[in-house]
Design an enzyme around this catalytic site. Sequence first.
Site, PDB file in Angstrom:
ATOM      1  N   GLU B  14      61.636  -5.707   6.343  1.00 51.43           N
ATOM      2  CA  GLU B  14      60.226  -6.079   6.288  1.00 51.43           C
ATOM      3  C   GLU B  14      59.993  -6.041   4.838  1.00 51.43           C
ATOM      4  O   GLU B  14      60.227  -5.124   3.910  1.00 51.43           O
ATOM      5  CB  GLU B  14      59.420  -4.688   6.727  1.00 51.43           C
ATOM      6  CG  GLU B  14      57.899  -5.338   7.093  1.00 51.43           C
ATOM      7  CD  GLU B  14      57.235  -5.441   5.908  1.00 51.43           C
ATOM      8  OE1 GLU B  14      56.494  -6.459   6.109  1.00 51.43           O
ATOM      9  OE2 GLU B  14      57.532  -4.929   4.983  1.00 51.43           O
ATOM     10  N   CYS B  61      52.011  -2.471   7.221  1.00 49.54           N
ATOM     11  CA  CYS B  61      53.040  -2.922   7.787  1.00 49.54           C
ATOM     12  C   CYS B  61      53.057  -3.247   9.297  1.00 49.54           C
ATOM     13  O   CYS B  61      52.529  -2.598  10.030  1.00 49.54           O
ATOM     14  CB  CYS B  61      54.220  -1.882   7.748  1.00 49.54           C
ATOM     15  SG  CYS B  61      55.948  -2.262   8.653  1.00 49.54           S
ATOM     16  N   CYS B  64      56.616  -1.265  11.431  1.00 49.92           N
ATOM     17  CA  CYS B  64      56.431   0.236  11.810  1.00 49.92           C
ATOM     18  C   CYS B  64      54.802  -0.014  11.957  1.00 49.92           C
ATOM     19  O   CYS B  64      53.912   0.556  11.230  1.00 49.92           O
ATOM     20  CB  CYS B  64      56.658   1.016  10.606  1.00 49.92           C
ATOM     21  SG  CYS B  64      56.880   0.360   9.161  1.00 49.92           S
ATOM     22  N   HIS B  68      51.114   3.695  10.167  1.00 49.00           N
ATOM     23  CA  HIS B  68      50.020   3.822   9.050  1.00 49.00           C
ATOM     24  C   HIS B  68      48.632   4.044   9.896  1.00 49.00           C
ATOM     25  O   HIS B  68      47.795   4.659   9.287  1.00 49.00           O
ATOM     26  CB  HIS B  68      50.171   2.518   8.380  1.00 49.00           C
ATOM     27  CG  HIS B  68      51.208   2.518   7.209  1.00 49.00           C
ATOM     28  ND1 HIS B  68      51.279   3.234   6.234  1.00 49.00           N
ATOM     29  CD2 HIS B  68      52.260   1.661   7.414  1.00 49.00           C
ATOM     30  CE1 HIS B  68      52.467   2.988   5.815  1.00 49.00           C
ATOM     31  NE2 HIS B  68      53.004   2.060   6.377  1.00 49.00           N
ATOM     32  N   ARG B 484      61.013   5.164   9.362  1.00 51.97           N
ATOM     33  CA  ARG B 484      61.734   4.867   7.827  1.00 51.97           C
ATOM     34  C   ARG B 484      61.438   6.389   7.283  1.00 51.97           C
ATOM     35  O   ARG B 484      62.174   6.500   6.108  1.00 51.97           O
ATOM     36  CB  ARG B 484      61.085   3.861   7.248  1.00 51.97           C
ATOM     37  CG  ARG B 484      61.533   2.443   7.943  1.00 51.97           C
ATOM     38  CD  ARG B 484      60.998   1.288   7.455  1.00 51.97           C
ATOM     39  NE  ARG B 484      61.452   0.231   8.225  1.00 51.97           N
ATOM     40  CZ  ARG B 484      61.159  -0.037   9.479  1.00 51.97           C
ATOM     41  NH1 ARG B 484      60.169   0.670  10.147  1.00 51.97           N
ATOM     42  NH2 ARG B 484      61.485  -1.118  10.018  1.00 51.97           N
ATOM     43  N   SER B 507      59.527   3.852   2.218  1.00 55.13           N
ATOM     44  CA  SER B 507      60.474   3.088   1.389  1.00 55.13           C
ATOM     45  C   SER B 507      60.029   3.243  -0.126  1.00 55.13           C
ATOM     46  O   SER B 507      60.726   2.834  -0.925  1.00 55.13           O
ATOM     47  CB  SER B 507      60.160   1.573   1.870  1.00 55.13           C
ATOM     48  OG  SER B 507      60.642   1.475   3.046  1.00 55.13           O
ATOM     49  N   CYS B 551      61.425  -1.159   4.162  1.00 55.43           N
ATOM     50  CA  CYS B 551      60.249  -1.591   4.636  1.00 55.43           C
ATOM     51  C   CYS B 551      59.274  -1.879   3.308  1.00 55.43           C
ATOM     52  O   CYS B 551      58.599  -1.033   3.058  1.00 55.43           O
ATOM     53  CB  CYS B 551      59.376  -0.825   5.560  1.00 55.43           C
ATOM     54  SG  CYS B 551      58.097  -1.531   6.459  1.00 55.43           S
ATOM     55  N   CYS B 554      55.153  -1.629   3.147  1.00 52.84           N
ATOM     56  CA  CYS B 554      54.678  -0.408   3.129  1.00 52.84           C
ATOM     57  C   CYS B 554      54.916   0.254   1.813  1.00 52.84           C
ATOM     58  O   CYS B 554      54.128   0.900   1.400  1.00 52.84           O
ATOM     59  CB  CYS B 554      55.698   0.408   4.048  1.00 52.84           C
ATOM     60  SG  CYS B 554      55.602  -0.011   5.679  1.00 52.84           S
TER      61      CYS B 554
END
Lengths: 217, 572, 446, 356, 132
Positions: B14, B61, B64, B68, B484, B507, B551, B554
């Site tokens: 991502e 994101c 995922c 969030h 993640r 990330s 990701c 993110c």
Amino acid sequence: MTLLDFARGPALQWSMIILVAGVLWRLGGTILINAKKDLSKARKEHAVADGLKTIATRSLPAHQFEKNIRFQHFSGYAWHIALFVSVLFFAPHILFFESVLGFGWPSLPNSIILITAAIALAILFALLIRRATHPVQRIISNADDYISILVVIAPLITGILAFAHLGARYETLLAVHLLSVEALFVWFPFGKLMHTALTFPSRYQAGSSYGRKGVRA
Amino acid sequence: MNERVVVDPITRIEGHLRIEAQMEGDRIAQAYSSGTMVRGIEIILRGRDPRDAWAFAQRICGVCTLVHGIASVRAVEDALKYEIPKNAQLIRNMMIGAQYVHDHVMHFYHLHALDWVDVVSALQADPKATSDLAQSISNYSKSSPGYFRDMQAKLKGFVEAGQLGIFAKAYWGHPAYKLPPEANLMAVAHYLEALTWQRDVSKMLTIFGGKNPHPNFLVGGVPCPIDLNSDSAINAEKLSQVQNIITQMREFVDQVYVPDTLAVASFYKDWGAQGEGVGNFMTYGDFPEQGINDPSTFLFPRGAILNRDLSNIHDVDLNDDSQVRESIAHSWYDYSGGKTESLHPYKGETELNYDGPTPPYSQLDVEKSYSWLKSPRWKGHVMEVGPLARVLMMYATGHAQARELVDYTLSTLQIPVEALFSTLGRTAARTLETKIVADNLQTWHNNLIGNIKSGDTRTFNEVLWEPSSWPKKAQGVGFMEAPRGGLAHWIVIENGTIANYQAVVPSTWNAGPRDADGNPGPYEAALAGHQLHDPKQPVEILRTIHSFDPCIACAVHVTDPDGEELVKVKIL
Amino acid sequence: MNSNAENLRNFRSRLEAIGEGANGEDPMSDEERVRRAGNAFLREINGRMAVDLETCIHCGMCAEACHFYEATQDERYTPAHKFDPLRRFYRRELSPMRWLFRPFTRKVDAAELREWQELVYDACTGCGRCDMMCPMGINISELIVVMRKGIASAGLAPPEVQALQNEQLTGGSLFGVDAAKLRELVSQLKSQQIEVPLDQPKADILVLTTAVDVLVFTDALAALARIMNRSGASWTLSSKAFEAANVGLISGNTSAQALASGRIIDQAAAIGAKTVLIPESGHAYQALRWEGADSSGNELPFEVLAISEFVTRELDAGRLKFKAAANGRSVTYHDPCRLGRHGGVFEEPRRLLEAMGLENRDTESNRRENYCCGGGCGEYTISRAAPLRQKVFEIKRREFENTGADAVITACSNCRVNLMIGAENARWQKPIESLVETVAKNLTDA
Amino acid sequence: MRKDQTLGAYLFSQGVSRRGFLKFCSATASLMALPPTMVGRVAAALENARRPSVIWLSFQECTGCTESLTRSHAPTVESLIFDAISLDYHHTLQAAAGHGAEAAREAAMEENAGEYLLVVDGSIPIGNPAYSTIAGISNLDMLKESAANAAAIIAVGTCAAYGGIPHANPNPTGAVSVSDIIKDKPIINVSGCPPIPVVITGVLAHFLTFGSIPELDELGRPKAFFGQSIHDRCYRRPFYERGQFAKSFDDEGARQGWCLYELGCKGPTTYNACATLKWNEGTSFPIGSGHGCIGCSEPDFWDKGSFYRPIAAGLWGSRDALLGAAAAGAAIGIGTALAARSKKKRANAAKETEST
Amino acid sequence: MSALDTISVRVEASSGNVRPLLHEIRHALQRVADGGIGTTIDLGSLPLAPGEEKRIEELLGSGELRAELDALGPTVLQETRYAGVWFVTHRNTEQEVVARFIEVTRVPELLLAQEVDMQRAVHELEKQLEVN
């Protein structure tokens, strides 16, 4: 910015600011041109009560006048009530009031609102025609009278169209409805729609000034 | 030959990630991880209604796609001391769990697998032998020779047509690909199987949240009401649909994902000795049983591990000013106190300050700033977050199923426990925790039904919904274990609107650049020492980077608590 | 009665000649007229009026209350229209939003002041019936008074009104009545055994009369004297201040109004009167009772009573008594606007009629809704308005006839003059009588 | 399927019967939201359709649009990739990385010049080219370069179509939409955050079938999907008509599926196909799961006030502004009254010298 | 509290589209019965409340004939209780529903053998004969 964003955002905000500021400006500026104290001896000291009473009693005409003004009286009542029902008890409107006042109230079914709005609209058209044709109303009318009736008619028409999704996309109709309401807000303090606020001091005065002479006004 | 190997874009992730590897001979001496895209969502969040924040934060994101949103509603609820009903807690657990299973499987097959699986080689496979292989590792129903023959024919037609599409220009034939053709064919078949499967299981978020990606959330609960007599609420039919999805998930995890992971891993045991990273691991914990304020009931425990020492779990406090801090020494930002400072998110500040090369560029100046990611540190330590951290934490704290699964994996693959600290270990840990979560989905679903049967159908707590009921000023942190890794959002609410919002995401922990002391981030550390067979085809880099499941959308975030001179860009 | 009728004929010819004595318009430039009218408007518009001027919604219902509109259906007689220049002036000069309104509001010019002279003098008696109608509660009559003031300041009051006003300013009374004429009447009454104390140095009650009573309704003055004497009060008539009528109030000249009131107030003070008694005159009652204090700038040191109020009080106190069941006749009491609607005296006259055994049959419109006689507030002095008045009289006649009463009784000599003229013109035979005369006739002798 | 092969020939070679092809066509017509009477035309067009090269660029995005694409069931993403299009560049899905990935893009652009379809998700930052780069190339440059020889561009998602969340106030990176930059190519905006997957594939199917772009609304969206508002097609619309509204989440009205207007639903001003197509193979859509529509397929939907603020409440800011207006109005009113009083005073003074 | 409060009223979610749909089907069926052409209604284009599609299916019921087509995934053509009204469900190879139609016609066209297919069948039969 889309038309609706404009209508919901800056246009609404500014029209409300103009409405609030204008109403207080005109109300304050009028009332504070103060009257001299009346030095004559009052017949009775009930002027305040009489003033307050008249605010209510003037809502109904005295019996002897009633027959002369039956049409105006009935139509006036009918469209005012119909308009206020439409304005105050339509669910989306209540949401608007809630956003301003911080509280709301129960709404009426949409079908009733549609009927009341149509009634108000029909009567307003009749009154508009009457104003343009009846000699008495014509001679005492000025631009204010026509503008005021149009700014009340416009939200009713646009509101009904928006409600029924007639004629254009909903957001356009809604935007036009909002803009028409905003036109009303903006016009309100400057035209005779101010009677909404001014009728209270005006009636009060009639009641109290006649009342101190012992006359029920 | 001390060249700089640049991989940009890192695909099958991502977001926008760039890796620059400084070579010494055929080995990576220093690696540099750069996030190359910034949007400024936290700046955008300021001044808005906190109840809306989840929708904005969620758009950090789309992979995922839920985490969030959850972290955001939890942050607002933490700030407002907002209790949510038990059903809402269970539904959220199920949504998070579904996201785990969905996301990990997709990562494995669609993002990670092609680092290990040679699609072209699958053309050489014998369908019968493939079938035998498949049946030897699992009793999954789709494993007949005919099935694999059809699959191979389809693939053949595709490759022979010459338009390889998404499979074009990859490193096919690279000697690092070690799977036999049959394993490759089986993996390609499951690549496609997983695409169908994920479409079905993603419906769980749609049932509860209205759509997927980006389902809807609600501060104070969940938006979907429960009413067994209504078509417009969670009713018996929908609950049974959810049950089917859970069954489908568990079947696929047990019969395809876990066996495939072990099968593929058995050919790549050497990757159990590289790509470790920093040896420090951290989790925030998640899947509350009794409410978000009681970490002792979490399925995933909270804690920090330093230097591989599983015997000593350190406490993590997200509100402690001295624990989580972000450094921008090598990031394209500025702090009022200078580039060497590090700040706790509540006090975080940021000013975009790009001083990198003007695009188009071929190489970054890694002595200066080189990423849109910040470098978060825990008590000054570089920490790795994610499945490996969680599995280690569960293992260290004695989670029975985790221990059993880890031991089983190690013994099956005949690798030592140290192999966990590696690219392979990271990928295996992801698979193992998927199974744990999938099994728990069934438990939460049972609990939800039990609770509904007991007469409790509440899904939303209305008490603190109106901003007029809030304190003038409040702050809180919403944390969760995203697939993640540990994710937390810090929010400051003033007069009913967001005064400051900060997300420190997995990330960022893993992919961040060097800090002020020059300590590399986990990606950078993990890549160091990798031997590249062919610098022009750096599949080794992809393997380790993908094992973290990057990701990057993110990871990049900016905030500006002062609101002045938001963007000050120097272009050199 | 006979003498009254004869007096009335004389009075009518005198009335018709009044205008001739006036000089027509005061000589001044139109700019000056507009300026003076404007200044008068500025002075007179107060906060109450400002609210009223802001509030009018031009509904036109006031037309339905106006006897001039009802009688003619001429839309120019709509009360709201009659103060239109004032509204425009206000919007341009005093309204809170004057700067915004000015560009859109036509300035009032001299031609309009002339045009509106007819509307506010000939076609408005300031009766205030429209005040009671207005749904917004606007005191329209008050605004028309200000209109008159502006027009008067511009020197544009009708010649008859101006002539009367000049006469009052110079001589103190009207229609050529002066102290000598009064003395003549007093001695005439004395010859009829009616004692009238004139110019007593001290008295509790200062009794006023009017030129109309002196000239026309001498019986009324006689009746008044009889009542006063019978009550045993200490009273006097003053040759220096006997005229109750106040042309300033009628014409719209505030100075003249203040001067006329001032004479009475000063005289009352001089003789130490505790009460000033207003004879049968509506506007005189308004001028002193409700506006006297404002005119003089101080609260009045005495009370002001209409004769019916006084009689009622004396009756209650037992100082006066009526012959029991003297009549059995039916009458219709006509409420003079300025005594009733503008003065608050509705019930005392009716109580007196009842006490005298007269059956009062009210017209359909009565008390606060009563129709004006049609000639109030000086209107009846304007010759050119006679045809208009006559049309309006028809409304009264119809209402009176509908009651079926034997006679009309009123408590204002102006009403009475006007009704009698109207009746005469219409050859209508219903007697139009005075309350005070009726009272005097029905007093017990003891 | 070879590049020069028609879809009809390809399916035939795969052993698909004419009957199967007709089924495929009626499903495709349905997917494109075309009336069933159009199946014949669709069949004729599809028979001769060729597999187009598709380059998919991701700029300032969250990958939600790609995730959404993978949820498509009609056609499925795999049949899309294998049968319908040649997806030659797509960050998230493609096997190649780094130089290989870029080489794939360049090769596709060269081989299919003037014929490839460019799909873009994500907005483009123009505040500074370095705010988003791929392979060291700014998004702006990559878009211009890739668009130059494209047959048409599909801007997928609200970010690419209208700037989306990066463009939301205060737009820290100067994010803009594709159509803000590319002016000389046909652009189809498939908005939504993310768009409904079958709308993405439906638009691709339209291009595949007819080789042209579908009829668009004034915002550049295919009318077939964005022609009617959510509200117009919402199954809860009858409750709106009857004035039955959920007043709170989880109240009795919410449970009975009453209209969510009062909870801030933006359905009336949002044009999308959620209410008919629904999401994830017809499973549900936001309103179906109890949350109002947030209006995600409309430009600048992020900046139209709280998602929970009813449309009718307006966006007029705080009550403080009204209090300020009240104070200012009152002050002006007092001022004008005082000025009027002094005007009256002067007139009274003037009277002293005036003869009447 | 009035007695009305004790009556539980269940308001079903309804788009209001089911009855009009049935009317449309009725008219279409009349046309076909009168020798006119058939009508196809795409259920995907109708805004339906949760459960309404099922209600339509239940209302129409199932009739005598049911045909299954296996081409690019299964398709079921089910005649409803009302002759000439067919419920057609297309699925892809992954069994996902890709489209649902109500067809009002004598025989859905999809059931007819297609000329191209028959030509191919002739060709293949010939090949078969050659082999043996």
